[in-house]
Design a protein around this motif. Structure first.
Motif, PDB file in Angstrom:
ATOM      1  N   GLY A 125       0.824  -1.205   0.000  1.00  0.00           N
ATOM      2  CA  GLY A 125       0.000   0.000   0.000  1.00  0.00           C
ATOM      3  C   GLY A 125       0.855   1.250   0.000  1.00  0.00           C
ATOM      4  O   GLY A 125       1.356   1.668   1.043  1.00  0.00           O
ATOM      5  N   THR A 126       1.036   1.872  -1.178  1.00  0.00           N
ATOM      6  CA  THR A 126       1.800   3.113  -1.291  1.00  0.00           C
ATOM      7  C   THR A 126       1.544   3.726  -2.659  1.00  0.00           C
ATOM      8  O   THR A 126       1.521   3.019  -3.665  1.00  0.00           O
ATOM      9  CB  THR A 126       3.317   2.887  -1.116  1.00  0.00           C
ATOM     10  OG1 THR A 126       4.027   4.051  -1.541  1.00  0.00           O
ATOM     11  CG2 THR A 126       3.796   1.692  -1.909  1.00  0.00           C
ATOM     12  N   ILE A 127       1.390   5.045  -2.707  1.00  0.00           N
ATOM     13  CA  ILE A 127       1.119   5.707  -3.991  1.00  0.00           C
ATOM     14  C   ILE A 127       2.374   5.793  -4.851  1.00  0.00           C
ATOM     15  O   ILE A 127       2.289   5.997  -6.062  1.00  0.00           O
ATOM     16  CB  ILE A 127       0.527   7.120  -3.804  1.00  0.00           C
ATOM     17  CG1 ILE A 127       1.556   8.069  -3.185  1.00  0.00           C
ATOM     18  CG2 ILE A 127      -0.759   7.073  -3.002  1.00  0.00           C
ATOM     19  CD1 ILE A 127       1.152   9.535  -3.255  1.00  0.00           C
ATOM     20  N   ASP A 128       3.558   5.636  -4.253  1.00  0.00           N
ATOM     21  CA  ASP A 128       4.809   5.868  -4.983  1.00  0.00           C
ATOM     22  C   ASP A 128       5.193   4.723  -5.918  1.00  0.00           C
ATOM     23  O   ASP A 128       6.072   4.892  -6.763  1.00  0.00           O
ATOM     24  CB  ASP A 128       5.959   6.099  -4.003  1.00  0.00           C
ATOM     25  CG  ASP A 128       5.828   7.402  -3.233  1.00  0.00           C
ATOM     26  OD1 ASP A 128       5.020   8.255  -3.649  1.00  0.00           O
ATOM     27  OD2 ASP A 128       6.527   7.564  -2.220  1.00  0.00           O
ATOM     28  N   ASN A 129       4.579   3.558  -5.738  1.00  0.00           N
ATOM     29  CA  ASN A 129       4.941   2.366  -6.527  1.00  0.00           C
ATOM     30  C   ASN A 129       6.406   2.003  -6.313  1.00  0.00           C
ATOM     31  O   ASN A 129       7.106   1.545  -7.231  1.00  0.00           O
ATOM     32  CB  ASN A 129       4.679   2.585  -8.021  1.00  0.00           C
ATOM     33  CG  ASN A 129       4.414   1.279  -8.763  1.00  0.00           C
ATOM     34  OD1 ASN A 129       3.733   0.384  -8.255  1.00  0.00           O
ATOM     35  ND2 ASN A 129       4.950   1.141  -9.956  1.00  0.00           N
ATOM     36  N   ASP A 130       6.877   2.173  -5.086  1.00  0.00           N
ATOM     37  CA  ASP A 130       8.301   2.004  -4.797  1.00  0.00           C
ATOM     38  C   ASP A 130       8.639   0.671  -4.138  1.00  0.00           C
ATOM     39  O   ASP A 130       9.721   0.513  -3.561  1.00  0.00           O
ATOM     40  CB  ASP A 130       8.803   3.154  -3.918  1.00  0.00           C
ATOM     41  CG  ASP A 130       8.068   3.252  -2.588  1.00  0.00           C
ATOM     42  OD1 ASP A 130       7.050   2.553  -2.399  1.00  0.00           O
ATOM     43  OD2 ASP A 130       8.512   4.044  -1.732  1.00  0.00           O
ATOM     44  N   ILE A 131       7.726  -0.297  -4.220  1.00  0.00           N
ATOM     45  CA  ILE A 131       8.025  -1.639  -3.719  1.00  0.00           C
ATOM     46  C   ILE A 131       8.470  -2.471  -4.917  1.00  0.00           C
ATOM     47  O   ILE A 131       7.652  -2.864  -5.755  1.00  0.00           O
ATOM     48  CB  ILE A 131       6.807  -2.262  -3.014  1.00  0.00           C
ATOM     49  CG1 ILE A 131       6.429  -1.388  -1.806  1.00  0.00           C
ATOM     50  CG2 ILE A 131       7.099  -3.680  -2.567  1.00  0.00           C
ATOM     51  CD1 ILE A 131       5.186  -1.829  -1.085  1.00  0.00           C
ATOM     52  N   VAL A 132       9.752  -2.727  -5.005  1.00  0.00           N
ATOM     53  CA  VAL A 132      10.320  -3.263  -6.247  1.00  0.00           C
ATOM     54  C   VAL A 132       9.850  -4.675  -6.563  1.00  0.00           C
ATOM     55  O   VAL A 132       9.922  -5.118  -7.715  1.00  0.00           O
ATOM     56  CB  VAL A 132      11.860  -3.229  -6.209  1.00  0.00           C
ATOM     57  CG1 VAL A 132      12.346  -1.797  -6.099  1.00  0.00           C
ATOM     58  CG2 VAL A 132      12.408  -4.073  -5.065  1.00  0.00           C
ATOM     59  N   SER A 133       9.357  -5.403  -5.566  1.00  0.00           N
ATOM     60  CA  SER A 133       8.939  -6.780  -5.803  1.00  0.00           C
ATOM     61  C   SER A 133       7.505  -6.876  -6.318  1.00  0.00           C
ATOM     62  O   SER A 133       6.983  -7.979  -6.492  1.00  0.00           O
ATOM     63  CB  SER A 133       9.077  -7.597  -4.516  1.00  0.00           C
ATOM     64  OG  SER A 133       8.420  -6.950  -3.448  1.00  0.00           O
ATOM     65  N   SER A 134       6.873  -5.744  -6.564  1.00  0.00           N
ATOM     66  CA  SER A 134       5.521  -5.753  -7.125  1.00  0.00           C
ATOM     67  C   SER A 134       5.461  -4.799  -8.313  1.00  0.00           C
ATOM     68  O   SER A 134       5.986  -3.688  -8.258  1.00  0.00           O
ATOM     69  CB  SER A 134       4.487  -5.314  -6.081  1.00  0.00           C
ATOM     70  OG  SER A 134       3.173  -5.424  -6.581  1.00  0.00           O
ATOM     71  N   ASP A 135       4.839  -5.236  -9.399  1.00  0.00           N
ATOM     72  CA  ASP A 135       4.732  -4.383 -10.580  1.00  0.00           C
ATOM     73  C   ASP A 135       3.972  -3.097 -10.255  1.00  0.00           C
ATOM     74  O   ASP A 135       4.330  -2.011 -10.723  1.00  0.00           O
ATOM     75  CB  ASP A 135       4.023  -5.129 -11.716  1.00  0.00           C
ATOM     76  CG  ASP A 135       4.824  -6.318 -12.215  1.00  0.00           C
ATOM     77  OD1 ASP A 135       6.053  -6.342 -11.993  1.00  0.00           O
ATOM     78  OD2 ASP A 135       4.233  -7.233 -12.818  1.00  0.00           O
ATOM     79  N   TYR A 136       2.891  -3.254  -9.467  1.00  0.00           N
ATOM     80  CA  TYR A 136       2.085  -2.102  -9.077  1.00  0.00           C
ATOM     81  C   TYR A 136       1.675  -2.237  -7.617  1.00  0.00           C
ATOM     82  O   TYR A 136       1.541  -3.345  -7.097  1.00  0.00           O
ATOM     83  CB  TYR A 136       0.835  -1.978  -9.955  1.00  0.00           C
ATOM     84  CG  TYR A 136       1.167  -1.720 -11.405  1.00  0.00           C
ATOM     85  CD1 TYR A 136       1.584  -0.460 -11.826  1.00  0.00           C
ATOM     86  CD2 TYR A 136       1.094  -2.742 -12.344  1.00  0.00           C
ATOM     87  CE1 TYR A 136       1.924  -0.222 -13.149  1.00  0.00           C
ATOM     88  CE2 TYR A 136       1.427  -2.519 -13.669  1.00  0.00           C
ATOM     89  CZ  TYR A 136       1.846  -1.248 -14.070  1.00  0.00           C
ATOM     90  OH  TYR A 136       2.188  -1.021 -15.371  1.00  0.00           O
ATOM     91  N   THR A 137       1.480  -1.106  -6.969  1.00  0.00           N
ATOM     92  CA  THR A 137       1.082  -1.098  -5.567  1.00  0.00           C
ATOM     93  C   THR A 137      -0.317  -0.505  -5.414  1.00  0.00           C
ATOM     94  O   THR A 137      -0.788   0.240  -6.274  1.00  0.00           O
ATOM     95  CB  THR A 137       2.069  -0.258  -4.730  1.00  0.00           C
ATOM     96  OG1 THR A 137       2.127   1.069  -5.275  1.00  0.00           O
ATOM     97  CG2 THR A 137       3.451  -0.870  -4.758  1.00  0.00           C
ATOM     98  N   ILE A 138      -0.962  -0.835  -4.315  1.00  0.00           N
ATOM     99  CA  ILE A 138      -2.296  -0.315  -4.021  1.00  0.00           C
ATOM    100  C   ILE A 138      -2.203   1.197  -3.786  1.00  0.00           C
ATOM    101  O   ILE A 138      -1.480   1.641  -2.901  1.00  0.00           O
ATOM    102  CB  ILE A 138      -2.885  -1.009  -2.778  1.00  0.00           C
ATOM    103  CG1 ILE A 138      -3.053  -2.509  -3.028  1.00  0.00           C
ATOM    104  CG2 ILE A 138      -4.219  -0.382  -2.372  1.00  0.00           C
ATOM    105  CD1 ILE A 138      -3.325  -3.321  -1.774  1.00  0.00           C
ATOM    106  N   GLY A 139      -2.887   1.964  -4.596  1.00  0.00           N
ATOM    107  CA  GLY A 139      -2.874   3.417  -4.471  1.00  0.00           C
ATOM    108  C   GLY A 139      -2.169   4.117  -5.608  1.00  0.00           C
ATOM    109  O   GLY A 139      -2.417   5.300  -5.869  1.00  0.00           O
ATOM    110  N   PHE A 140      -1.292   3.405  -6.313  1.00  0.00           N
ATOM    111  CA  PHE A 140      -0.525   4.036  -7.397  1.00  0.00           C
ATOM    112  C   PHE A 140      -1.432   4.496  -8.532  1.00  0.00           C
ATOM    113  O   PHE A 140      -1.304   5.622  -9.029  1.00  0.00           O
ATOM    114  CB  PHE A 140       0.529   3.065  -7.923  1.00  0.00           C
ATOM    115  CG  PHE A 140       1.297   3.581  -9.115  1.00  0.00           C
ATOM    116  CD1 PHE A 140       2.163   4.649  -8.979  1.00  0.00           C
ATOM    117  CD2 PHE A 140       1.141   3.000 -10.363  1.00  0.00           C
ATOM    118  CE1 PHE A 140       2.877   5.138 -10.074  1.00  0.00           C
ATOM    119  CE2 PHE A 140       1.847   3.471 -11.462  1.00  0.00           C
ATOM    120  CZ  PHE A 140       2.710   4.546 -11.315  1.00  0.00           C
TER     121      PHE A 140
END
Length: 322
Positions: A125-140
Motif C-alpha cells: 500500500g503506497t502511492i509511490d509504486n516504490d516496492i520493487v517486488s511488485s509491478d504495481y502497488t495499491i494506491g498508485f
C-alpha cells in the motif's frame, strides 16, 4: 485452523487501503474466522487499540480513500522489547495472525512479528509504486490518475496563454508517478531521481522549445529535487515563457480509489487470508506479470530496482518531438 485475524495499515496512507481492509475482514468472516482491526498502525498494537469488526463495517469502507483505521509512524517498533509487548497484546486478544498493509518499513515490522510467533502477511500500500517486488502497488493508479488530471488541467491554461508550468509530483525515492504521468500527458520535460536533469539542462530544453515555437510547456519533476518556484523563475529568465510552479502535494494521496486499485486491493486481501489459513507467515503479496504472488519478505526487501532507463529515453524522445 486459526480463529482470529487482525489487520492494520502502516506508513503513508494510499487510496485502496480501505478496500484491502474490507477484503481481509470479509474473507476472514466468510471462513468462520473473527476479524479485528488495529487502529493507528503498529502504535495501536502497543496501546491495545484493537477491536472486533463485522461485514457491515467492511461493506461501508470499500470506496473510501485513505485508511479508516488510521496510520502512524512508529519508529519505536524497531526495538525488540516493544515488539514483544505487541505480541503479548495480540495474544491477549487471541489474535493469531496479522495482515499488514503498507510499504517496505511496514514489512520489516511484519517479518519481525512473524519471527516472534505471529504470522504476518504484507500487502503493498503506497502511492509511490516504490516496492520493487511488485509491478504495481495499491494506491498508485489512483494517485497517477490524480496527477494526470491535474497536469491536463494545467495544460489548458498554459496553452491558452503560451506559458510554461513546473509541476512537482510526489515520489522522491521512486519516480514512477512522474514518469508515467509525463508519458500519459506529453509533458515536454521531466526529471526524477533515477533520470535526473540539472536545472541548467531543464532551462536549455525549455529554451529550445520556445525557439521552436512551442505554445505551452509542462516540466514535470519529482519532489525534493528542486525548489519548484525557484526553478520556474530560472526557466522564465532563460526561455522567455511566463512560468509558474504548481506543487500538487497531498491531493495525490486522497480521493476514492480507482476500479483498478480496488480490484488489486480486494484480490490481494483475499489472497493474504488464504495464506494465513495455510499457516504461512513472513510473506509479502505482490503483482508479477499480472498475477498475485507470495514472496518471502526478506527477499523482497533486497530485490534490485528494475532498470527503466529505456522507458525514460523513449518518453523523452517522444515528448520533445515538435
Amino acid at each position: 485452523m486459526i480463529k482470529k485475524i487482525g489487520v492494520l495499515t502502516s506508513g503513508g496512507d494510499s487510496p485502496g487501503m480501505n478496500a484491502a481492509i474490507s477484503a481481509v475482514v470479509k474473507s476472514a468472516i466468510s471462513k468462520g474466522i473473527e476479524a479485528y482491526v488495529i487502529r493507528e498502525g503498529y502504535k495501536g498494537l502497543i496501546n491495545k487499540w484493537i477491536e472486533k469488526v463485522d461485514t457491515t463495517f467492511a461493506s461501508d469502507i470499500i470506496s473510501r480513500g485513505g485508511t479508516i483505521i488510521g496510520s502512524a509512524r512508529f519508529p519505536e517498533f524497531k526495538e525488540e522489547s516493544v515488539r514483544k509487548i505487541a505480541v503479548e497484546n495480540l495474544k491477549e486478544f487471541g489474535i493469531e495472525a496479522l495482515v499488514v498493509i503498507g510499504g517496505d518499513g511496514s514489512y520489516q515490522g511484519a517479518e519481525k512479528l512473524t519471527n516472534l510467533g505471529i504470522n504476518c502477511i504484507g500487502l503493498p500500500g503506497t502511492i509511490d509504486n516504490d516496492i520493487v517486488s511488485s509491478d504495481y502497488t495499491i494506491g498508485f493508479d489512483t494517485a497517477l490518475n490524480t496527477v494526470v488530471r491535474s497536469i491536463d488541467q494545467i495544460r489548458d491554461t498554459m496553452q491558452s496563454h503560451s506559458r510554461c508550468s513546473v509541476v512537482e509530483i510526489m515520489g522522491n525515492g521512486c519516480g514512477d508517478l512522474t514518469l508515467y504521468a509525463a508519458t500519459a500527458t506529453g509533458a515536454e520535460v521531466f526529471s526524477t531521481k533515477e533520470s535526473f536533469l540539472t536545472e541548467e539542462e531543464i532551462c536549455q530544453e525549455v529554451k529550445n522549445l520556445a525557439k521552436a515555437g512551442k505554445r505551452s510547456v509542462v516540466v514535470a519533476v519529482a519532489e525534493k529535487l528542486y525548489d519548484a518556484h525557484s526553478l520556474a523563475t530560472k526557466i522564465e529568465e532563460a526561455s522567455g515563457y511566463v512560468t509558474r510552479a504548481t506543487v500538487l502535494g497531498h491531493v495525490q494521496r486522497g480521493g476514492s480509489p480507482t476500479a483498478m486499485d480496488r480490484y488489486l486491493a480486494v484480490n490481494a486481501g483475499i489472497f493474504a487470508v488464504e495464506q494465513l489459513i495455510e499457516g504461512k507467515g513472513g510473506l509479502y503479496i505482490g503483482m508479477s506479470d499480472n498475477k498475485l504472488v507470495a514472496r518471502d519478505i526478506n527477499s523482497t526487501l533486497n530485490m534490485p530496482k528494475p532498470d527503466k532507463s529505456q522507458e525514460y529515453q523513449k518518453a523523452r524522445k517522444n515528448n520533445l518531438s515538435i
